[in-house]
Design an enzyme around this catalytic site. Structure first.
Site, PDB file in Angstrom:
ATOM      1  N   GLU A   1      56.771  64.869   1.351  1.00  0.00           N
ATOM      2  CA  GLU A   1      57.623  63.700   1.535  1.00  0.00           C
ATOM      3  C   GLU A   1      57.179  62.496   0.723  1.00  0.00           C
ATOM      4  O   GLU A   1      58.008  61.701   0.258  1.00  0.00           O
ATOM      5  CB  GLU A   1      57.701  63.336   3.018  1.00  0.00           C
ATOM      6  CG  GLU A   1      58.441  64.378   3.874  1.00  0.00           C
ATOM      7  CD  GLU A   1      57.596  65.589   4.270  1.00  0.00           C
ATOM      8  OE1 GLU A   1      56.381  65.594   3.978  1.00  0.00           O
ATOM      9  OE2 GLU A   1      58.141  66.530   4.861  1.00  0.00           O
TER      10      GLU A   1
ATOM     11  N   ARG B   1      71.489  63.984  14.630  1.00  0.00           N
ATOM     12  CA  ARG B   1      71.742  65.412  14.453  1.00  0.00           C
ATOM     13  C   ARG B   1      73.044  65.846  15.122  1.00  0.00           C
ATOM     14  O   ARG B   1      73.828  66.597  14.544  1.00  0.00           O
ATOM     15  CB  ARG B   1      70.577  66.203  15.045  1.00  0.00           C
ATOM     16  CG  ARG B   1      70.750  67.713  15.002  1.00  0.00           C
ATOM     17  CD  ARG B   1      69.577  68.385  15.705  1.00  0.00           C
ATOM     18  NE  ARG B   1      69.565  69.819  15.536  1.00  0.00           N
ATOM     19  CZ  ARG B   1      70.218  70.677  16.324  1.00  0.00           C
ATOM     20  NH1 ARG B   1      70.964  70.230  17.307  1.00  0.00           N
ATOM     21  NH2 ARG B   1      70.130  71.972  16.117  1.00  0.00           N
TER      22      ARG B   1
ATOM     23  N   ARG C   1      75.229  64.039  10.771  1.00  0.00           N
ATOM     24  CA  ARG C   1      74.638  64.720   9.609  1.00  0.00           C
ATOM     25  C   ARG C   1      75.712  65.428   8.796  1.00  0.00           C
ATOM     26  O   ARG C   1      75.659  65.469   7.566  1.00  0.00           O
ATOM     27  CB  ARG C   1      73.527  65.685  10.033  1.00  0.00           C
ATOM     28  CG  ARG C   1      73.963  66.741  11.007  1.00  0.00           C
ATOM     29  CD  ARG C   1      72.828  67.739  11.254  1.00  0.00           C
ATOM     30  NE  ARG C   1      73.145  68.604  12.373  1.00  0.00           N
ATOM     31  CZ  ARG C   1      72.629  69.798  12.575  1.00  0.00           C
ATOM     32  NH1 ARG C   1      71.741  70.281  11.725  1.00  0.00           N
ATOM     33  NH2 ARG C   1      72.958  70.520  13.618  1.00  0.00           N
TER      34      ARG C   1
HETATM   35  C1  LIG Z   1      55.795  67.266   7.360  1.00  0.00           C
HETATM   36  C2  LIG Z   1      56.911  68.191   7.686  1.00  0.00           C
HETATM   37  N1  LIG Z   1      57.972  68.265   6.867  1.00  0.00           N
HETATM   38  C3  LIG Z   1      59.013  69.069   7.168  1.00  0.00           C
HETATM   39  C4  LIG Z   1      59.009  69.846   8.291  1.00  0.00           C
HETATM   40  C5  LIG Z   1      60.204  70.713   8.654  1.00  0.00           C
HETATM   41  N2  LIG Z   1      59.890  72.159   8.460  1.00  0.00           N
HETATM   42  C6  LIG Z   1      59.528  72.939   9.493  1.00  0.00           C
HETATM   43  S1  LIG Z   1      59.208  74.522   9.013  1.00  0.00           S
HETATM   44  C7  LIG Z   1      59.546  74.171   7.400  1.00  0.00           C
HETATM   45  C8  LIG Z   1      59.393  75.237   6.360  1.00  0.00           C
HETATM   46  C9  LIG Z   1      57.998  75.796   6.384  1.00  0.00           C
HETATM   47  O1  LIG Z   1      57.816  76.777   5.417  1.00  0.00           O
HETATM   48  P1  LIG Z   1      56.508  77.661   5.449  1.00  0.00           P
HETATM   49  O2  LIG Z   1      55.322  76.759   5.522  1.00  0.00           O
HETATM   50  O3  LIG Z   1      56.560  78.582   4.293  1.00  0.00           O
HETATM   51  O4  LIG Z   1      56.569  78.392   6.836  1.00  0.00           O
HETATM   52  P2  LIG Z   1      57.137  79.834   7.192  1.00  0.00           P
HETATM   53  O5  LIG Z   1      57.783  80.407   5.975  1.00  0.00           O
HETATM   54  O6  LIG Z   1      55.955  80.632   7.610  1.00  0.00           O
HETATM   55  O7  LIG Z   1      58.115  79.615   8.308  1.00  0.00           O
HETATM   56  C10 LIG Z   1      59.933  72.828   7.256  1.00  0.00           C
HETATM   57  C11 LIG Z   1      60.290  72.194   5.989  1.00  0.00           C
HETATM   58  C12 LIG Z   1      57.878  69.727   9.124  1.00  0.00           C
HETATM   59  N3  LIG Z   1      57.784  70.405  10.280  1.00  0.00           N
HETATM   60  N4  LIG Z   1      56.847  68.921   8.792  1.00  0.00           N
END
Ligand SMILES: Cc1ncc(C[n+]2csc(CCOP(=O)(O)OP(=O)(O)O)c2C)c(N)n1
Ligand SMILES: Cc1ncc(C[n+]2csc(CCOP(=O)(O)OP(=O)(O)O)c2C)c(N)n1
Ligand SMILES: [Mg+2]
Ligand SMILES: [Mg+2]
Lengths: 310, 327, 327, 310
Positions: free
Chosen positions: B53, B162, B5
């Site tokens: 996505e 990763r 990555r």
């Molecule tokens: C479909 C999907 N896309 C990307 C992710 C990776 N991911 C995990 S947490 C996150 C950010 C989440 O933000 P938010 O919903 O605001 O949660 P919080 O701020 O409460 O942590 C991402 C992009 C995922 N788990 N699932």
């Protein structure tokens, strides 16, 4: 393991210390400690999202939900779906303190062969109603559950916790639409509006200074939910009095309206610990020994045991 | 040792310097996938879509119609599963100039567990017409493949790991689409692998050599389009063929190899190693590789037992090919 | 002749009479998929989700947690592509009691063209752990499979064809999971097929018989889990094996067969017929089957030419197995 | 093939007959005829959706869009994305009458080896900017196009036609969110709000009487789009004067605001032909000889040639 709490913090409001004599503030402090500490020991996991939702989840499990830690599969229990599954450690910490499994088991989080997976697994962990982790799917599952409950003549309620970033996922809006079409007033969604996600958009001019703008700055979330025919309640998600007022209103909505309810809970990502608070850089992270010491002090964990927290 | 990555992030940022048509579309994971380097260098060509996505793919497609050459980056599983329908219709069916970087592919994703593991991407993307599917072995090849894909016209999926693995390719390595790369030339037992698993397979071959078993190692960075001639050439003289992949044993590298060899009835037996049609779990890298049979040690063990079975069969039948079977 | 979708619609409605746990989740296509019959009979157990396939899966999953046994129905491609991520996490990873009916599968969808054709569903669903993948041959088997799946515990994907084919199974046929079904017993050239293509392959065998070529026909209604012993048994004595599927030649039936035979080095050569790694188009059924090599006539032709090549190879090598290859 | 029109219908409003002397009403009648007739000849295809959007698409291609049928790939042309791709025959009919390809070629619709696929294929048909067919994807593509245009300093505008049923698809809302976040005022979406989809929900009590309820009855679409930061215009999608007023306003918005615009066009599914009008049962269908005769009469096609229509 029953709830057995010695009250040491003065409750800031009446509801935060209730019949069982539980001090929610104190529990929330311990939950926050377990989040930071467990992730540090496991060397992997999320911090900011679990911390921002902590007060809401404590309020749910220690006061609101109709659940019994000894009968995690009771058919009539209220359901809770952690749609923002990356915040698993926050839920695990609450479940442990609430008596679903030993607090000591938190130490197995993210280890191999553990019941406490990086993202919640309903087939492994007592108290987990729906497996999540891929964002945006929990509300659909909850719609199916609430719909099925009505079809089966079951009176339980269904709760979902979503992230504000998660709301960008289109599948959420498919479910929002279905929930009001099906008139699922027994469904209550809580959005942890902490104003940050994992990376998001830079605050000002495209340069990254570790500040980030509100993911929904250009959007009126309340208007959208209302447009979809939902009841909308906006609160401070760190104020127990406000939280319980919202829960009461949602309960009233469940009885008196045909509309699902969303609680837009304004929170602070990383809330409760100085160095994790208000920054996207602690979306996940592993605290150093020094940082753990700082957090212990800030959370006033010293001299308190987990057993005394719940 | 540099993680793929990191290599991908650095290389795309570097290409951005000279190629203004390169744009980067992110799904709220730039600080994990290392797309954030490009974001810092070229904020005007970095498009943060957020956690959406399917929309990422649609936006990238739209940009491609104007001559931009987008890279998309998010976790592999959210491309190959969450966004599969837009990839099919807007990218594959139109042959759009879109590059998909599937980060955190395979089992190892920092303890996130099975909801974030992509162990089906090769099977899914390989079945899709017009799709080039690449899985580099190490940091050297990750850089080479990133450059190649950036220049390529048409849809490409690149599997990005990763965490770092031991480097197995020389610094002056040139990537050639479709070609099999022989990493250990020795032996008539041939281990065929792809992606970063190839690095662990080389280690396994070393362990086997120490135990007196000579095993050839053939690395296939291109899952599609396979250059059959090159593959067959690399397999010459093989008596037993063992495919190894950080992926389900169904439909991926092992499947591709079996499909090719199906044409040749006297080809060697093929044993497929990988995720055994099961979901995995959270855990440290070493734990997962070990438990699910993909560590160098575990691969070597499984090869040893396959060889024993194979030799016993030959001995009892007295022939170079096995009696049992469907004849 | 009754189309599989009609059979599926009627059968689910019939099962609904006796099994109150059966619910039907639709994606705004009930009048195409024939879910509308269930809708008329059981409006209270018919859940119209609208055009939101991911949400359909989530809702069905939620219902399953309360003991309901949902059938989902929409066009196959919108399940296997648009809704793949929820199927993965909520259905496959949890082993939920959810039945996916993929309507309008394959090439033939009433001239809708490639955006609606699903020619990758077997490859995709087969790679997924915990998923049972079924592709019935005709109306009789469609009914049997629909009954079987309704009773089964765990995730099932059923490939349903839009248009009727000639019946090839007897009315008293019993479906047995995993088992190979020999439809024509004659000959050492074996045609292996699945889904409604098996009906056309039987016709092809008749055409071949008329031309003096005896071909066995083996039908595999279960793509996963394959019963290897049953498959191998059905292939006994085969000298040339030709897989035929209304699906890409990559990763589906042909891939599954090659993976099994990879274990047996002296197995016959496998020629894979199907969509040749390309997208197709709109057009009447006959036109498409003919152009893309899946009509009885075209299958027979391709078998004839495969046989000729095969025999020439044997003659020139003077051996029962081909010289060329990788040895 | 240039536009060469003999005016035979009196125009009902000024804009419907413009500088080129084109009678849009008449063109729309011929488009409707080609929709019904072509599908009948090809024995497969959609009717209701193509008919409901016909006036809007005619208005776009004969008056609004900056396009040249002789240069379908001109880089500076306005883009049009038919997100509700199942209505392809409606767009093909307009493109043919507008001179992109011979009207006679419509007869190849849905045949094998045809440039006129069941769903629009940008690699085959002159004038098709984006391939569609799987619902819900067109707006994302349009966001990418409009964003790319701004990045490249191109001034053209991007238009998208969506179905009201299609809006149930979550991916649409991912794109709606992006369009306002990226301040794409050059983007105009038109929603063909014909109140029906393919099957949908029964009108009253769950019994199917071939009547269907409004898919968005429980929802305030305008409020939702406004909540997302869009300009919203609501019109009658069969009234050319209203259509052009909306197009003018969208043009003004493109210049003067930072918000994308959505035109919620109230239409009638199957509009223009008595037996297809207002029913979901003609979502698709093949007209009989008798029905074709009825439609010919209703659409006043008798005695007019296609050549005279455009
Ligand atoms: C479909 C999907 N896309 C990307 C992710 C990776 N991911 C995990 S947490 C996150 C950010 C989440 O933000 P938010 O919903 O605001 O949660 P919080 O701020 O409460 O942590 C991402 C992009 C995922 N788990 N699932
Ligand atoms: C993703 C997807 N799901 C389902 C379909 C099948 N389908 C084609 S048209 C249609 C109904 C569309 O309704 P609407 O958007 O209201 O269009 P209109 O009424 O204008 O025809 C459906 C479900 C599809 N093409 N794509
Ligand atoms: Mg957040
Ligand atoms: Mg409609």
């Amino acid at each position: 393991m029953d709830i057995d709490v010695s009250l040491s913090d003065p409750p800031s409001d009446a509801r935060a210390s209730g019949a069982a004599g539980v001090d929610l503030h104190r529990i929330a402090r311990h939950v926050r400690w377990h989040i930071l500490n467990t992730v540090a020991q496991s060397k992997a996991g999320h911090i900011g999202g679990p911390l921002s939702m902590a007060d809401l989840v404590v309020a749910l499990y220690f006061r609101e939900l109709n659940i019994d830690p000894h009968r995690p599969d009771a058919p009539g229990r209220d359901r809770f779906v952690l749609s923002k599954g990356h915040s698993a450690i926050g839920l695990y910490s609450v479940l442990a303190l609430r008596g679903y499994f030993p607090v000591a088991e938190l130490a197995t989080f993210d280890h191999g062969d553990s019941r406490l997976q990086g993202h919640p697994d309903m087939r492994l962990t007592p108290g987990i109603d729906v497996s999540t982790g891929s964002l945006g799917q929990g509300l659909s599952a909850a719609v199916g559950i609430a719909l099925g409950a009505r079809m089966a003549g079951q009176a339980f309620r269904t709760w979902v916790m979503l992230g504000d970033g998660e709301l960008q996922e289109g599948m959420v809006w498919e479910a929002v639409n279905s929930a009001s079409r099906f008139e699922l007033s027994s469904l209550t969604a809580i959005v942890d509006v902490n104003g940050l996600q994992q990376f998001g958009w830079p605050a000002v001019d495209g340069r990254d200074r570790f500040d980030r703008s509100e993911p929904w700055a250009h959007v009126d979330l309340a208007a959208i939910f209302r447009g979809y025919g939902w009841n909308v309640i906006e609160i401070d998600g760190h104020d127990f009095a406000a939280i319980f007022a919202a829960f009461d209103e949602a309960g009233e909505n469940a009885r008196a309206t045909t509309r699902p309810t969303v609680i837009l809970a304004g929170t602070i990502k990383g809330q409760g610990i100085s160095f994790t608070r208000g920054t996207y850089t602690w979306h996940n992270g592993v605290a150093s020994e020094e940082q753990l010491a700082t957090a212990r002090a800030e959370l006033m964990i010293e001299g308190e045991t987990d057993e005394s927290a719940a | 040792m540099k993680a793929q990555r990191d290599v991908w992030g650095d290389t795309v940022a570097e290409i951005g310097l000279t190629d203004p048509s390169i744009v980067l579309v992110d799904g709220d994971l730039a600080n994990s996938t290392k797309a954030d380097r490009f974001a810092r260098e070229f904020p005007d060509r970095f498009i943060e879509v957020g956690i959406a996505e399917q929309n990422m793919v649609g936006i990238a497609f739209g940009l491609s119609t104007l001559g931009y050459r987008p890279w998309l980056s998010t976790f592999a599983v959210f491309l190959t599963h969450r966004a599969l329908d837009p990839i099919r219709m807007l990218v594959s069916q139109t042959g759009a100039n879109v590059r998909l970087a599937g980060a955190y592919s395979g089992l190892l994703n920092g303890s996130s567990g099975k909801t974030h593991q992509d162990v089906e991407d090769l099977a899914i993307m390989r079945a899709m017409p017009n799709m080039t599917v690449l899985a580099p072995a190490d940091e050297v090849e990750a850089a080479a493949v990133t450059r190649w894909a950036s220049d390529h016209e048409g849809p490409v999926y690149v599997r990005i790991a990763r965490d770092a693995v031991r480097q197995v390719l020389p610094h002056d390595y040139t990537f050639r689409l479709g070609e099999a790369v022989t990493l250990r030339a020795d032996g008539d037992i041939v281990l065929v692998s792809t992606g970063v698993q190839s690095s662990r397979v080389v280690e396994a071959a070393d362990l086997l050599a120490a135990a007196g078993i000579r095993a050839r190692v053939v690395h296939l960075p291109t899952i599609k389009p396979l250059n059959e001639a090159s593959l067959l050439d690399s397999l010459k003289g093989a008596s037993l063929l063992i495919t190894v992949e950080e992926h389900t044993v169904i439909g991926g590298l092992g499947g591709a190899v079996c499909e090719v060899l199906g044409n040749y009835p006297t080809s060697p037996r093929v044993v497929r190693l990988g995720l055994d049609d099961q979901w995995s779990e959270s855990g440290p890298d070493d734990f997962l590789l070990d438990k699910y049979g993909l560590s160098a040690q575990r691969v070597a063990e499984q090869v040893r037992s396959a060889v024993t079975t194979h030799e016993a069969a030959i001995a009892s039948s007295g022939a170079a090919t096995r009696e049992e079977g469907i004849r």
